[in-house]
Design a protein around this motif. Structure first.
Motif, PDB file in Angstrom:
ATOM      1  N   ASP A 123       0.830  -1.206   0.000  1.00 18.75           N
ATOM      2  CA  ASP A 123       0.000   0.000   0.000  1.00 18.75           C
ATOM      3  C   ASP A 123       0.869   1.263   0.000  1.00 18.75           C
ATOM      4  N   CYS A 124       1.928   1.248   0.786  1.00 16.85           N
ATOM      5  CA  CYS A 124       2.830   2.395   0.853  1.00 16.85           C
ATOM      6  C   CYS A 124       3.464   2.676  -0.505  1.00 16.85           C
ATOM      7  N   ASN A 125       3.994   1.644  -1.142  1.00 17.43           N
ATOM      8  CA  ASN A 125       4.656   1.842  -2.424  1.00 17.43           C
ATOM      9  C   ASN A 125       3.680   2.286  -3.509  1.00 17.43           C
ATOM     10  N   HIS A 126       2.463   1.759  -3.483  1.00 19.31           N
ATOM     11  CA  HIS A 126       1.459   2.200  -4.450  1.00 19.31           C
ATOM     12  C   HIS A 126       1.097   3.674  -4.236  1.00 19.31           C
ATOM     13  N   LEU A 127       1.053   4.087  -2.977  1.00 18.25           N
ATOM     14  CA  LEU A 127       0.805   5.508  -2.681  1.00 18.25           C
ATOM     15  C   LEU A 127       1.861   6.393  -3.337  1.00 18.25           C
ATOM     16  N   PHE A 128       3.117   6.032  -3.136  1.00 20.33           N
ATOM     17  CA  PHE A 128       4.192   6.826  -3.726  1.00 20.33           C
ATOM     18  C   PHE A 128       4.158   6.776  -5.244  1.00 20.33           C
ATOM     19  N   ASP A 129       3.832   5.615  -5.813  1.00 21.62           N
ATOM     20  CA  ASP A 129       3.725   5.521  -7.276  1.00 21.62           C
ATOM     21  C   ASP A 129       2.678   6.497  -7.795  1.00 21.62           C
ATOM     22  N   LEU A 130       1.519   6.549  -7.145  1.00 22.71           N
ATOM     23  CA  LEU A 130       0.460   7.454  -7.587  1.00 22.71           C
ATOM     24  C   LEU A 130       0.894   8.911  -7.466  1.00 22.71           C
ATOM     25  N   LEU A 131       1.538   9.243  -6.353  1.00 28.58           N
ATOM     26  CA  LEU A 131       1.996  10.619  -6.164  1.00 28.58           C
ATOM     27  C   LEU A 131       3.058  11.002  -7.190  1.00 28.58           C
ATOM     28  N   GLU A 132       4.067  10.156  -7.359  1.00 25.94           N
ATOM     29  CA  GLU A 132       5.216  10.496  -8.198  1.00 25.94           C
ATOM     30  C   GLU A 132       4.890  10.442  -9.685  1.00 25.94           C
ATOM     31  N   GLN A 133       4.085   9.460 -10.089  1.00 28.05           N
ATOM     32  CA  GLN A 133       3.875   9.218 -11.520  1.00 28.05           C
ATOM     33  C   GLN A 133       2.617   9.879 -12.075  1.00 28.05           C
ATOM     34  N   HIS A 134       1.657  10.206 -11.214  1.00 24.29           N
ATOM     35  CA  HIS A 134       0.378  10.720 -11.706  1.00 24.29           C
ATOM     36  C   HIS A 134      -0.006  12.073 -11.091  1.00 24.29           C
ATOM     37  N   ILE A 135      -0.069  12.118  -9.752  1.00 27.72           N
ATOM     38  CA  ILE A 135      -0.650  13.291  -9.095  1.00 27.72           C
ATOM     39  C   ILE A 135       0.232  14.525  -9.250  1.00 27.72           C
ATOM     40  N   LEU A 136       1.508  14.421  -8.879  1.00 29.42           N
ATOM     41  CA  LEU A 136       2.391  15.586  -8.952  1.00 29.42           C
ATOM     42  C   LEU A 136       2.608  16.070 -10.388  1.00 29.42           C
ATOM     43  N   PRO A 137       2.890  15.188 -11.342  1.00 31.09           N
ATOM     44  CA  PRO A 137       3.032  15.680 -12.720  1.00 31.09           C
ATOM     45  C   PRO A 137       1.747  16.339 -13.242  1.00 31.09           C
ATOM     46  N   MET A 138       0.582  15.779 -12.898  1.00 35.54           N
ATOM     47  CA  MET A 138      -0.662  16.380 -13.374  1.00 35.54           C
ATOM     48  C   MET A 138      -0.870  17.765 -12.765  1.00 35.54           C
ATOM     49  N   TYR A 139      -0.640  17.887 -11.455  1.00 38.35           N
ATOM     50  CA  TYR A 139      -0.870  19.156 -10.767  1.00 38.35           C
ATOM     51  C   TYR A 139       0.014  20.266 -11.356  1.00 38.35           C
ATOM     52  N   TYR A 140       1.289  19.964 -11.601  1.00 37.41           N
ATOM     53  CA  TYR A 140       2.227  21.004 -12.041  1.00 37.41           C
ATOM     54  C   TYR A 140       2.322  21.156 -13.562  1.00 37.41           C
ATOM     55  N   ASP A 141       2.217  20.054 -14.291  1.00 35.50           N
ATOM     56  CA  ASP A 141       2.452  20.105 -15.731  1.00 35.50           C
ATOM     57  C   ASP A 141       1.174  20.107 -16.560  1.00 35.50           C
ATOM     58  N   GLN A 142       0.061  19.657 -15.970  1.00 38.43           N
ATOM     59  CA  GLN A 142      -1.198  19.548 -16.720  1.00 38.43           C
ATOM     60  C   GLN A 142      -2.337  20.189 -15.912  1.00 38.43           C
ATOM     61  N   PRO A 143      -2.279  21.484 -15.699  1.00 40.78           N
ATOM     62  CA  PRO A 143      -3.283  22.134 -14.851  1.00 40.78           C
ATOM     63  C   PRO A 143      -4.711  21.986 -15.378  1.00 40.78           C
ATOM     64  N   THR A 144      -4.871  21.914 -16.686  1.00 39.94           N
ATOM     65  CA  THR A 144      -6.215  21.739 -17.242  1.00 39.94           C
ATOM     66  C   THR A 144      -6.780  20.375 -16.862  1.00 39.94           C
ATOM     67  N   GLU A 145      -5.920  19.342 -16.960  1.00 38.37           N
ATOM     68  CA  GLU A 145      -6.363  17.998 -16.567  1.00 38.37           C
ATOM     69  C   GLU A 145      -6.644  17.933 -15.066  1.00 38.37           C
ATOM     70  N   TRP A 146      -5.803  18.639 -14.290  1.00 40.13           N
ATOM     71  CA  TRP A 146      -6.034  18.654 -12.840  1.00 40.13           C
ATOM     72  C   TRP A 146      -7.395  19.285 -12.522  1.00 40.13           C
ATOM     73  N   GLN A 147      -7.664  20.410 -13.146  1.00 43.20           N
ATOM     74  CA  GLN A 147      -8.942  21.052 -12.887  1.00 43.20           C
ATOM     75  C   GLN A 147     -10.110  20.175 -13.352  1.00 43.20           C
ATOM     76  N   GLY A 148      -9.927  19.459 -14.434  1.00 41.88           N
ATOM     77  CA  GLY A 148     -10.968  18.530 -14.880  1.00 41.88           C
ATOM     78  C   GLY A 148     -11.239  17.457 -13.846  1.00 41.88           C
TER      79      GLY A 148
END
Length: 552
Positions: free
Chosen positions: A499-524
């Motif tokens: 569970d811990c490693n999956h959390l970090f995978d989601l943060l590192e590979q999906h959540i953080l890149p979307m928030y900073y690099d894809q603001p339109t997708e984040w807002q969607g």
């Protein structure tokens, strides 16, 4: 006995015909406003939202609770900054003495109970009544029954349940009011059934009026006591043990409060779809229990949602939505600065874990992998800010030590803060300020959980294990981010590591890149989350379902 409340306590509206059946809702805790400290956590938040939505829908429902002289506790800091527990008398000038003063037998003697009234106009709730034993004529032992919510003394805790159950039922008799439904929110008030049985004269008549909501997805977590211990305290309201055994079907010495409620009620419900399935599996092999359905918990939108954010969402104004969400972070950043002496940035992704501190909720799950945790907090390209808050049970030393470990660890990181004082007010600030709401219970141990609902109403994205209400809400990577379920046969260590490693995978590979690099997708994703939480997870839907599916 009247089917109408006395004039002084009546609802300030004509009932909607769909909700005209009279209901008394018994709960050990209610969270209706920061000013009234009659709650500890999720059970109270849920009950408080129910009272507000019942008001909004013009339902014929009232609340019966306890007036805790010292509340749950005040969460403070000691001189060494470790977490302290402060029990302090609370004063409420806005509560009115109902004039009802009566006795119930506890400790083999009569003790006095008084009831106070909360006028609906104060906090937009249905009429509510709060019971206390802090009454002239009672000795100190009797007075202490209503001092602390969930006292750690087993005798006092049972006595508290008796005041809620027996006392609440007797209070309704005292004001000459006979509701058609007695709804027990958890089994704390189950002693009300023994008073009702003696008044109504038959098990059939009792079952017709009694409804039970269970919140506990593990059989071992349900309250149990020696039946002779309960009998000696007067728990059964003068009913003989033979009659209690006949009524509840419990012949052994261990009295299971939830099982008794399931055998005396007409209908019961779990608090999410998954929990309903778990409850039917958990209790289904016991003979004589009632039907167990489910009504998924929810929260009152009027109370929790930020009006400006909601308006921008309704008007589909993306720029205004983003600007308002950024502004909503400022009160949280001010609390962090005040409590932790750290200046957080409103433009940095803010991750929040905030709820009751309990081991199965795993507040420190991110720290199970030290290397990845340090990497997350020192990532210059994708910075984060982490905030924790929540109250442990005041006598749970392990949970308090866990809270303190997180706090002391936060000294090493300028972008990590652990806050005290988690009550309704801080909860609202945290949900307004969160970009990501972290929820990490061990599956399937969270019956429902509701904090992520109110976070989603305020523009936060849920990052969660797949448990409780989330199972009905989540569309992974569309409206939320869900940790893949670990092997249910795995050992605890293997499960937690996965569970811990999956959390970090989601943060590192999906959540953080979307928030900073894809603001339109984040807002969607934010908009999808707000749309889906409003579609089903508001307490208006929940309060309506209770009438349509449970009280009917």
């Amino acid at each position: 006995m009247s089917s109408q409340l006395p004039a002084a306590f009546r609802h300030p509206y004509a009932f909607d015909p769909a909700f005209s059946k009279s209901v008394a809702y018994f709960s050990m805790e209610f969270a209706v406003d920061q000013a009234l400290k009659t709650y500890s956590g999720g059970l109270g938040f849920l009950a408080g939202s129910h009272m507000k939505s019942a008001f909004d829908l013009k339902q014929n429902l009232i609340g019966i609770g306890m007036l805790w002289k010292q509340g749950y506790y005040d969460q403070v800091r000691l001189p060494d900054n470790s977490m302290g527990v402060l029990f302090r008398e609370k004063m409420y000038s806005f509560l009115q003495d109902t004039g009802a003063r009566f006795t119930i037998n506890v400790f083999n003697r009569p003790i006095w109970v008084k009831a106070y009234y909360l006028d609906p106009r104060h906090f937009n709730t249905v009429p509510m009544f709060f019971l206390t034993t802090d009454v002239d004529g009672n000795d100190e032992q009797a007075r202490t029954i209503s001092y602390r919510l969930y006292d750690n003394d087993p005798t006092l805790k049972v006595a508290q349940c008796m005041v809620l159950g027996l006392g609440g039922a007797k209070f309704l008799d005292e004001i000459d009011y006979q509701p058609q439904v007695y709804h027990l929110n958890e089994a704390h008030g189950v002693s009300a059934a023994f008073h009702l049985y003696q008044k109504l004269g038959s098990k059939e008549a009792l079952r017709e009026r009694l409804i039970f909501t269970t919140h506990t997805p593990e059989e071992a977590g349900n309250e149990k006591h020696n039946i002779h211990f309960l009998d000696n305290l007067g728990f059964f309201g003068g009913l003989s043990l033979a009659d209690v055994q006949q009524l509840t079907g419990i012949q052994e010495d261990v009295f299971n409060h939830s099982l008794a409620a399931l055998r005396m009620a007409r209908r019961a419900n779990g608090v999410s779809k998954l929990h309903g399935e778990v409850a039917r599996k958990m209790w289904g092999h016991y003979p004589g229990i009632c039907e167990i359905t489910h009504v998924t918990n929810a929260q009152n939108y009027r109370y929790w949602a930020d009006e400006q954010l909601a308006d921008a969402y309704r008007q589909k104004e993306g720029t205004a939505l983003s600007a308002r969400k950024r502004a909503m972070k400022q009160p949280l950043l001010s609390v962090v600065a005040d409590q932790a002496g750290k200046l957080f940035d409103p433009n940095v992704l803010t991750l929040v874990w905030a709820r009751r501190f309990a081991a199965y909720k795993r507040p420190d799950l991110l720290l199970y992998n030290e290397a990845r945790f340090t990497q997350l907090l020192t990532n210059a390209k994708y910075p984060v800010q982490l905030v924790w808050a929540g109250k442990p049970y005041p006598f749970d030393e392990g949970a308090k030590q866990l809270f303190n470990r997180l706090f002391y660890r936060s000294h090493l990181h300028p972008n990590m803060a652990v806050l005290t004082g988690y009550e309704l007010g801080l909860s609202k600030v945290l949900k307004d300020g969160a970009d990501v709401w972290l929820n990490t219970p061990i599956v399937p141990r969270e019956a429902s959980g509701t904090s992520g609902m109110t976070a989603a109403m305020n523009g936060a994205i849920n990052l969660s294990t797949n448990d409780g209400w989330i199972c009905e809400f989540a569309k992974p990577n569309v409206n939320s981010f869900i940790v893949p379920e670990a092997d249910p046969q795995a050992t605890a260590d293997v499960r937690d590591a996965a569970d811990c490693n999956h959390l970090f995978d989601l943060l590192e590979q999906h959540i953080l890149p979307m928030y900073y690099d894809q603001p339109t997708e984040w807002q969607g994703t934010v908009i999808n989350s707000m749309t889906d939480v409003l579609a089903f997870f508001t307490a208006d839907r929940m309060a309506r379902e209770y009438y349509e599916r449970v009280y009917a």
